[in-house]
Design an enzyme around this catalytic site. Structure first.
Site, mmCIF file in Angstrom:
data_model
loop_
_atom_site.group_PDB
_atom_site.id
_atom_site.type_symbol
_atom_site.label_atom_id
_atom_site.label_comp_id
_atom_site.label_asym_id
_atom_site.label_seq_id
_atom_site.Cartn_x
_atom_site.Cartn_y
_atom_site.Cartn_z
ATOM 1 N N ASN A 19 -13.799 1.814 26.483
ATOM 2 C CA ASN A 19 -15.121 1.773 27.419
ATOM 3 C C ASN A 19 -16.157 1.462 26.455
ATOM 4 O O ASN A 19 -16.126 1.890 25.407
ATOM 5 C CB ASN A 19 -15.351 2.910 28.299
ATOM 6 C CG ASN A 19 -16.752 2.576 29.092
ATOM 7 O OD1 ASN A 19 -16.786 1.622 29.782
ATOM 8 N ND2 ASN A 19 -17.629 3.633 29.162
ATOM 9 N N HIS A 58 -20.234 1.839 26.183
ATOM 10 C CA HIS A 58 -21.595 2.230 26.877
ATOM 11 C C HIS A 58 -22.910 2.007 25.968
ATOM 12 O O HIS A 58 -22.685 1.830 24.773
ATOM 13 C CB HIS A 58 -21.488 3.933 26.630
ATOM 14 C CG HIS A 58 -22.621 4.831 27.298
ATOM 15 N ND1 HIS A 58 -22.694 4.795 28.685
ATOM 16 C CD2 HIS A 58 -23.682 5.203 26.786
ATOM 17 C CE1 HIS A 58 -23.795 5.424 29.083
ATOM 18 N NE2 HIS A 58 -24.221 5.751 27.951
ATOM 19 N N SER A 82 -21.703 2.200 22.056
ATOM 20 C CA SER A 82 -20.598 3.079 21.566
ATOM 21 C C SER A 82 -19.340 2.476 22.437
ATOM 22 O O SER A 82 -19.372 2.314 23.384
ATOM 23 C CB SER A 82 -20.818 4.723 22.194
ATOM 24 O OG SER A 82 -22.210 4.807 21.520
ATOM 25 N N ASP A 128 -18.055 9.331 29.698
ATOM 26 C CA ASP A 128 -18.649 8.980 28.183
ATOM 27 C C ASP A 128 -18.186 9.937 27.283
ATOM 28 O O ASP A 128 -18.966 10.280 26.102
ATOM 29 C CB ASP A 128 -20.081 8.911 28.546
ATOM 30 C CG ASP A 128 -20.534 7.799 29.497
ATOM 31 O OD1 ASP A 128 -19.815 6.591 29.464
ATOM 32 O OD2 ASP A 128 -21.485 7.791 30.103
HETATM 33 C C1 GRF Z 1 -23.008 -3.035 30.133
HETATM 34 O O1 GRF Z 1 -24.369 -2.718 29.623
HETATM 35 C C2 GRF Z 1 -22.122 -1.979 29.621
HETATM 36 O O2 GRF Z 1 -22.194 -1.271 28.521
HETATM 37 C C3 GRF Z 1 -22.022 -0.975 30.694
HETATM 38 O O3 GRF Z 1 -22.241 -1.739 31.829
HETATM 39 C C4 GRF Z 1 -22.773 -2.792 31.567
HETATM 40 C C5 GRF Z 1 -22.074 -4.049 32.297
HETATM 41 O O4 GRF Z 1 -22.761 -5.232 31.954
HETATM 42 N N1 GRF Z 1 -20.912 -0.157 30.576
HETATM 43 P P1 GRF Z 1 -22.089 -6.597 32.301
HETATM 44 O O5 GRF Z 1 -21.496 -6.663 33.990
HETATM 45 O O6 GRF Z 1 -20.804 -6.511 31.339
HETATM 46 O O7 GRF Z 1 -22.993 -7.653 32.191
#
Ligand code: GRF
Length: 203
Positions: free
Chosen positions: A102, A104, A136, A145
């Site tokens: 994932n 974050h 991260s 997370d």
């Molecule tokens: C990103 O900021 C990612 O870190 C988080 O969700 C957001 C997704 O944005 N997990 P996108 O849909 O890829 O533009």
């Protein structure tokens, strides 16, 4: 071929970068996009790239294991979460143990956990007056997370930054790094694990 499923529910800008990246890679492909929102931009994106997508239903996701059949049907070896907000149920964490990452938008362990998503993260970073933020990339376990962090990148913040400019700085880092970190991780860890096992779910 090693096959990736992207789980995303938002605009999908990270999904777009990942799809673009692996279109140029011979032995790793994005084979499936999984989404939980019928109006999410990422579905359109997948259709344009010719990648099949699957729309998730909440009760099925948590109470049955149908999704494992879908993942197996597409021979999915690895999962990348990119803006997927539902907690991953234990059966899926265990089926893809060590094979699910994932991203974050903050420097974990700070600003993570339930409720810490989207602008909430950047507003909290701003309110705390942090001098830096970043991204991260971590393994997924059963808590939001909390899986092991395998990569971080940082950006400097100053007093003029707003939650919105912090978001933009962080998103730039996401787009720069996520796809290559996924590729390196698959090459260093996932491919050798699959070779040493019976091939895993995606074999
Ligand atoms: C990103 O900021 C990612 O870190 C988080 O969700 C957001 C997704 O944005 N997990 P996108 O849909 O890829 O533009």
């Amino acid at each position: 071929m090693t096959s990736i499923a992207i789980f995303a529910s938002g605009t999908g800008s990270n999904a777009a970068r990942i799809i673009e990246h692996f279109a140029e890679v011979d032995d790793i492909e994005v084979a499936l996009v999984i989404c939980n929102k019928s109006t999410a931009g990422v579905l359109q994106l997948a259709a344009e790239a010719g990648i099949p997508s699957h729309l998730l239903d909440r009760s099925t996701f948590y109470h049955q294991e149908e999704i494992l059949n879908v993942l197996s049907q597409f021979r999915i070896d690895f999962i990348a979460l990119a803006g997927f907000l539902w907690l991953i149920p234990p059966y899926l964490v265990s089926a893809y143990d060590g094979r699910m990452l994932n991203i974050h938008p903050a420097l974990l362990p700070k600003y993570g956990g339930k409720g810490m998503y989207g602008m909430h993260v950047h507003q909290a970073v701003k309110a705390a007056g942090e001098a830096e933020s970043g991204i991260s990339i971590h393994l997924v376990n059963e808590a939001f997370d909390e899986g092991s962090v395998i990569f971080q990148a940082r950006c400097q913040l100053n007093a003029d930054d707003t939650a919105e400019t912090i978001r933009a700085k962080v998103l730039k880092l996401e787009h720069r790094h996520y796809a290559t970190v996924i590729e390196d991780y698959i090459r260093d860890v996932v491919m050798s694990d699959l070779k040493n096992s019976d091939g895993g779910v995606g074999s």
